[in-house]
Write an enzyme that holds these catalytic residues in place. Structure first.
Site, short mmCIF file in Angstrom:
data_model
loop_
_atom_site.label_atom_id
_atom_site.label_comp_id
_atom_site.label_asym_id
_atom_site.label_seq_id
_atom_site.Cartn_x
_atom_site.Cartn_y
_atom_site.Cartn_z
N LYS A 111 6.76 -2.34 7.93
CA LYS A 111 7.18 -1.89 6.60
C LYS A 111 8.68 -1.60 6.55
CE LYS A 111 2.86 -1.28 4.65
NZ LYS A 111 1.92 -1.27 5.73
C1 PLP Z 1 0.75 -2.02 5.77
C2 PLP Z 1 0.20 -2.42 7.09
C3 PLP Z 1 -0.66 -3.53 7.25
C4 PLP Z 1 -1.15 -4.35 6.09
O1 PLP Z 1 -0.14 -5.08 5.45
P1 PLP Z 1 -0.37 -5.66 4.00
O2 PLP Z 1 0.93 -6.21 3.58
O3 PLP Z 1 -0.80 -4.50 3.14
O4 PLP Z 1 -1.44 -6.69 4.08
C5 PLP Z 1 -1.08 -3.88 8.53
N1 PLP Z 1 -0.72 -3.14 9.59
C6 PLP Z 1 0.09 -2.07 9.48
C7 PLP Z 1 0.42 -1.30 10.70
C8 PLP Z 1 0.58 -1.67 8.24
O5 PLP Z 1 1.37 -0.59 8.14
#
Ligand code: PLP
Length: 433
Positions: A111
């Site tokens: 993120k």
């Molecule tokens: C947000 C997240 C996901 C999922 O990603 P999306 O874009 O919502 O499909 C997977 N793994 C981790 C560790 C995350 O923080």
């Protein structure tokens, strides 16, 4: 040429700047590119092997016309300044399987790519417009800390963070509440749904004082664009045009970034969408059932999404038959996740976090079924140290803690507990403005 963005539900065309600052279209839809820009990767690849240079070349046609080239350059270099290693797994079973570690940013999840870039883009446009915003985020984990960290200290933005007090892990909570300039963390006496309800109410009520309200979750197209870059990076590093990308998925934002990169010209074999028990998307891919289900809690909690909002985007970008040709789905239970962490550790020595382990299990299964024989890249979405309890349960040992995370326990914290009521939130937001 300028890339225009339109709503998944309508035809109004807006600039990248508008799509970024508004987040959601007026008709409630999500912004998608009106026409996908074509990028000639075969011309770009020989010219560079540097992550941010490749990133710039990729982003230029999506946003470039709206900001001077030197601004885009310095934003990308500054935001994406951490390493993105591609790690080959050892052993015969895992031959040609690579883990793309997306967790070397400051809050140790992928993120950071979206949040850090988006914060700088927003700040640039706000400066030009001479405006300020309050970014309001409801979070149950990784999004909140990435946004808090990525947006902290931006001159024209402050952040109000709502999380369920008692509903996040100790590491996650610490990442949310360390004191940061311009960030106010609120522990809501309630669950994640209470936090989301408060955010929606605040948006309906309109701006507190003189500031505009904005959001920073994966409904914002500004977060998806930087998430194309590591797909480009992996293809460049491997020098192959037949890579299968396995993406541990929840809201499908990460996968949508990969699909957009592919549609703009990046050659790939396809994608494997690895989900936990929240399996709406694999069900859809397998049989066409497109009813959402209530969210269930799992060990890979950042993927606990019953109704993935980016599905609406995916449907606009790809016809159902194209989607099924390009993307396979898999569903992995909690027991299989723990087993996957153990198996991969035993066979290769690699310590995977529970989200990455869901992806690795999907790959193991596809290979056992005679599929996925070529090069496979599994996106590793979080550092195992964010989930020490689950790692200990699976492996009988705690993961190594990176320096930055350990240091959080020496920093000051700043958090306020509030009741799950709009008047309590309103009061805090007025203090911010
Ligand atoms: C947000 C997240 C996901 C999922 O990603 P999306 O874009 O919502 O499909 C997977 N793994 C981790 C560790 C995350 O923080």
């Amino acid at each position: 040429m300028r890339t225009r963005y339109r709503s998944t539900r309508g035809t109004e065309l807006v600039s990248f700047e508008e799509a970024l600052l508004r987040g959601l279209a007026t008709d409630g839809g999500l912004f998608v590119p009106d026409a996908i820009p074509r990028i000639d990767f075969s011309a770009i690849f020989p010219a560079s092997d540097d992550f941010s240079e490749l990133g710039l070349e990729t982003l230029r046609s999506w946003v470039g016309a709206e900001m001077p080239s030197d601004v885009l350059t310095s934003i990308v270099r500054d935001a994406l300044s951490f390493p993105v290693p591609l790690v080959p797994l050892a052993g015969n079973t895992w031959k040609d399987v690579f883990v793309l570690e997306l967790f070397h940013g400051p809050t140790l999840s992928f993120k950071d790519f979206g949040a850090r870039t988006m914060a700088r883009w927003m700040d640039y446009f706000l400066e030009v417009r001479d405006e300020c915003v309050t970014v309001l985020v409801a979070t149950s984990g990784d999004t909140g800390s990435a946004v808090a960290d990525g947006y902290a200290g931006r001159a024209r933005i402050d952040v109000v963070l709502l999380y369920p007090g008692g509903g996040v892990s100790p590491v996650q909570e610490r990442q949310l509440i360390v004191r940061r300039e311009g960030v106010r963390a609120l522990a809501v006496a309630g669950d994640f749904d209470d936090c989301q309800r408060l955010v929606k109410e605040a948006f309906m009520e309109g701006r507190p004082a003189r500031r505009r309200l904005s959001s920073a979750n994966s409904i914002n197209v500004g977060r998806l664009l930087p998430q194309m870059l590591y797909y480009v990076w992996a293809v460049r590093l491997l020098g192959r045009d037949d890579v299968l990308f396995c993406v541990p998925s929840g809201n499908l934002g990460n996968l949508t970034g990969g699909v957009m990169a592919h549609l703009s010209g990046l050659p790939v074999q396809g994608f494997l969408a690895a989900h936990n028990a929240n399996d709406f998307f694999p069900r859809f891919l397998a049989g066409g059932d497109d009813s959402f289900a209530p969210t269930v809690r799992t060990l890979s909690n950042a993927m606990d999404v019953g109704a993935p909002s980016n599905f609406e985007r995916m449907r606009v970008l790809l016809e159902p038959h194209q989607m099924r040709r390009l993307i396979q789905g898999a569903r992995v239970t909690d027991d299989e996740t723990l087993e996957s962490m153990r198996r991969v550790h035993d066979e290769t020595g690699y310590v995977a976090d529970p989200h990455t382990a869901v992806g690795l299990e999907a790959v193991r299964r596809a290979r056992a079924g005679g599929q996925a024989g070529g090069p496979v890249v599994v996106l590793s979405t979080a550092h195992p140290a964010k989930f020490p309890e689950t790692v200990a349960e699976a492996l009988g040992q705690k993961p190594e803690v990176p320096e930055g995370l350990a240091a959080l326990w020496n920093r000051d914290v700043d958090v306020e507990r509030i009741e799950p009521r709009m008047d309590a939130l309103r009061e805090r937001m007025l203090q911010t403005a």
